[in-house]
Scaffold this motif. Structure first.
Motif, short mmCIF file in Angstrom:
data_model
loop_
_atom_site.label_atom_id
_atom_site.label_comp_id
_atom_site.label_asym_id
_atom_site.label_seq_id
_atom_site.Cartn_x
_atom_site.Cartn_y
_atom_site.Cartn_z
N ASP A 182 0.80 -1.23 0.00
CA ASP A 182 0.00 0.00 0.00
C ASP A 182 0.84 1.29 0.00
N PRO A 183 1.86 1.42 0.86
CA PRO A 183 2.66 2.67 0.85
C PRO A 183 3.36 2.90 -0.49
N SER A 184 3.92 1.84 -1.06
CA SER A 184 4.61 1.98 -2.34
C SER A 184 3.63 2.33 -3.45
N LYS A 185 2.46 1.70 -3.41
CA LYS A 185 1.45 1.97 -4.43
C LYS A 185 1.00 3.43 -4.38
N ARG A 186 0.83 3.96 -3.15
CA ARG A 186 0.41 5.36 -3.02
C ARG A 186 1.47 6.30 -3.60
N LYS A 187 2.75 6.01 -3.33
CA LYS A 187 3.82 6.87 -3.85
C LYS A 187 3.86 6.82 -5.38
N TYR A 188 3.66 5.61 -5.92
CA TYR A 188 3.69 5.52 -7.38
C TYR A 188 2.47 6.19 -8.00
N GLU A 189 1.33 6.09 -7.36
CA GLU A 189 0.14 6.78 -7.86
C GLU A 189 0.31 8.29 -7.80
N GLN A 190 1.04 8.79 -6.80
CA GLN A 190 1.35 10.22 -6.76
C GLN A 190 2.23 10.61 -7.95
N LEU A 191 3.20 9.75 -8.27
CA LEU A 191 4.05 10.01 -9.43
C LEU A 191 3.22 10.01 -10.71
N PHE A 354 4.06 22.42 -12.41
CA PHE A 354 3.82 21.01 -12.74
C PHE A 354 5.12 20.24 -12.92
N ALA A 355 6.12 20.90 -13.51
CA ALA A 355 7.42 20.25 -13.69
C ALA A 355 8.08 20.00 -12.34
N GLN A 356 7.98 20.98 -11.44
CA GLN A 356 8.55 20.83 -10.10
C GLN A 356 7.85 19.71 -9.34
N GLU A 357 6.53 19.64 -9.47
CA GLU A 357 5.76 18.58 -8.81
C GLU A 357 6.19 17.20 -9.29
N PHE A 358 6.39 17.05 -10.61
CA PHE A 358 6.82 15.77 -11.16
C PHE A 358 8.20 15.39 -10.65
N ALA A 359 9.13 16.34 -10.66
CA ALA A 359 10.50 16.06 -10.20
C ALA A 359 10.50 15.65 -8.74
N ASN A 360 9.72 16.33 -7.90
CA ASN A 360 9.65 15.99 -6.48
C ASN A 360 9.04 14.60 -6.27
N SER A 361 7.96 14.30 -7.02
CA SER A 361 7.31 12.99 -6.89
C SER A 361 8.24 11.87 -7.33
N PHE A 362 8.99 12.11 -8.39
CA PHE A 362 9.94 11.10 -8.85
C PHE A 362 11.01 10.85 -7.80
N GLN A 363 11.53 11.92 -7.21
CA GLN A 363 12.58 11.77 -6.21
C GLN A 363 12.07 11.03 -4.98
N GLU A 364 10.85 11.34 -4.55
CA GLU A 364 10.26 10.65 -3.39
C GLU A 364 10.07 9.16 -3.67
N TYR A 365 9.57 8.85 -4.86
CA TYR A 365 9.35 7.46 -5.22
C TYR A 365 10.69 6.72 -5.35
N LYS A 366 11.67 7.37 -5.97
CA LYS A 366 13.00 6.76 -6.11
C LYS A 366 13.62 6.49 -4.74
N SER A 367 13.49 7.45 -3.80
CA SER A 367 14.04 7.28 -2.45
C SER A 367 13.39 6.09 -1.74
N LEU A 368 12.07 5.93 -1.94
CA LEU A 368 11.38 4.79 -1.34
C LEU A 368 11.88 3.48 -1.92
N CYS A 369 12.10 3.48 -3.22
CA CYS A 369 12.63 2.27 -3.87
C CYS A 369 13.98 1.88 -3.28
N LYS A 370 14.85 2.87 -3.07
CA LYS A 370 16.18 2.59 -2.51
C LYS A 370 16.07 2.01 -1.10
N GLU A 371 15.14 2.55 -0.31
CA GLU A 371 14.95 2.04 1.06
C GLU A 371 14.51 0.58 1.05
N LEU A 372 13.62 0.23 0.11
CA LEU A 372 13.07 -1.11 0.07
C LEU A 372 14.07 -2.11 -0.46
N LEU A 373 14.99 -1.63 -1.31
CA LEU A 373 16.00 -2.52 -1.85
C LEU A 373 17.13 -2.75 -0.86
#
Length: 373
Positions: A182-191, A354-373
């Motif tokens: 669920d947490p990962s899905k929410r982050k990806y849906e934000q992206l 909108f560009a700033q929002e996308f960049a921030n969402s990508f960075q948050e999702y990427k950081s979550l991916c690193k934590e899970l790996l």
């Protein structure tokens, strides 16, 4: 880890990738098809109702070319930038994604070979049907019933082979099913939502080159000249991959297009020319750009000040030019995609927020991916 690929990823019927922390392996086998793995290479063997084929998929693992590592490109808008493009598409794939790329190529080669087999089966079926008609015309089919029975069995087998081959051709893609907690899905849906917003911007340009300009000699307020071309973005699927998530698509006007999947980025020219890198390997850099806009100002952009077509060093208009006129300076966003593998792409976005929002969402999702790996 909280989310991952499924343990078994279907490549084609009977062929699956097995993913684990130790790497990627392949399990293969179903009726009519087998793969032989040996030190001399990989060979695929097919046999459908008497129609067999065998061909090499790859050489030995010891002969595989090592991937060259590229340093980060020069910063954007500097004298050294010049042309902005990624490295050769065949050199970008990261080492841990090589197995997936090889599987996609295997599926495409399988598809091409089976299309050839399909033509042979159709030709054989036509010949067998003609043979049956001839047996009645020349009487011998009426005299010897076993001949007609054998021909009917051949026709049935060839029709079945035709049906099976078409099914395999239709499924000759890499099927990737991503499962999230669920947490990962929410982050990806934000992206996804931030990208959806990004697709509504009035203008997006692919920056293909930038070089230094002598402001004094040019009598201009701009220190950098850029080459840019209109680009498209959106949600898009690739013919070589089926997935439960559509890719986030960025058109690349001077190279391979970018497709963002939940765990990797695919750079794609065509079915044989593409590269794959892990999502955690891609850097997305956001920044603000003050751009002297000589074309029309997009409706979703902000004019932050005005300058002159010919300007003095102190910002005042150069009165030596009688037809001098004012030019708007617009705030745009800049997105840069880069990696140590050789990715180097630049985009200019009309909607800063909108560009700033996308960049921030990508960075948050990427950081979550690193934590899970």
């Amino acid at each position: 880890m909280a989310w991952s690929y499924r343990k078994r990823i279907k490549i084609i019927p009977g062929v699956h990738l097995n993913l684990s922390k130790r790497g990627i392996s392949t399990s293969i086998g179903f009726k009519g098809m087998s793969v032989n793995l040996s030190s001399s290479g990989t060979r695929l063997n097919t046999n459908f109702s008497g129609f067999s084929n065998s061909y090499r998929l790859s050489g030995s693992s010891s002969s595989r070319t090592s991937l060259q590592s590229y340093p980060d490109p020069q910063p954007f808008y500097t004298e050294l930038s010049d042309n902005i493009f990624s490295a050769d598409i065949h050199e970008i794939t990261s080492q841990n994604m090589a197995g997936i790329k090889e599987s996609i190529l295997m599926a495409q080669q399988q598809k091409a070979e089976l299309k050839t087999d399909l033509k042979k089966i159709k030709k054989a079926l036509t010949f067998t049907k003609t043979k049956k008609v001839a047996s009645y015309i020349f009487i011998y089919g009426l005299v010897n019933k076993n001949i007609v029975q054998q021909i009917n069995e051949d026709i049935k087998a060839q029709k079945e082979a035709l049906k099976e081959t078409k099914i395999v051709i239709d499924n000759s893609t890499v099927n990737i099913d991503i499962q999230f907690d669920d947490p990962s899905k929410r982050k990806y849906e934000q992206l996804q939502q931030s990208f959806k917003n990004l697709t509504t911007v009035h203008k997006i340009w692919d920056i293909t080159g930038a070089h230094f300009q002598d402001r004094v000699a040019a009598r201009s307020s701009a220190s950098t000249l850029v080459n840019r071309r209109d680009a498209r973005i959106g949600f898009k699927s690739l013919p070589i991959i089926t997935s439960n998530y559509e890719a986030l698509y960025f058109q690349n006007v001077n190279g391979a297009d970018l497709y963002f999947y939940p765990t990797f980025i695919l750079m794609y020219k065509n079915d044989q020319n593409f590269a794959i890198i892990g999502l955690n390997e891609l850097n997305v850099t956001f920044s603000s750009v003050s751009f002297t806009e000589t074309s029309s100002v997009p409706r979703d952009s902000k004019v932050i000040r005005k300058t002159w077509a010919k300007v003095n060093k102190n910002g005042t208009p150069d009165k030596r030019f009688k037809s001098n006129y004012q030019i708007p300076v617009v705030q745009y966003a800049r997105l840069r995609f880069s990696s140590s593998n050789g990715v180097n792409e630049e985009y200019q976005i009309s909607n800063f927020e909108f560009a700033q929002e996308f960049a921030n969402s990508f960075q948050e999702y990427k950081s979550l991916c690193k934590e899970l790996l």
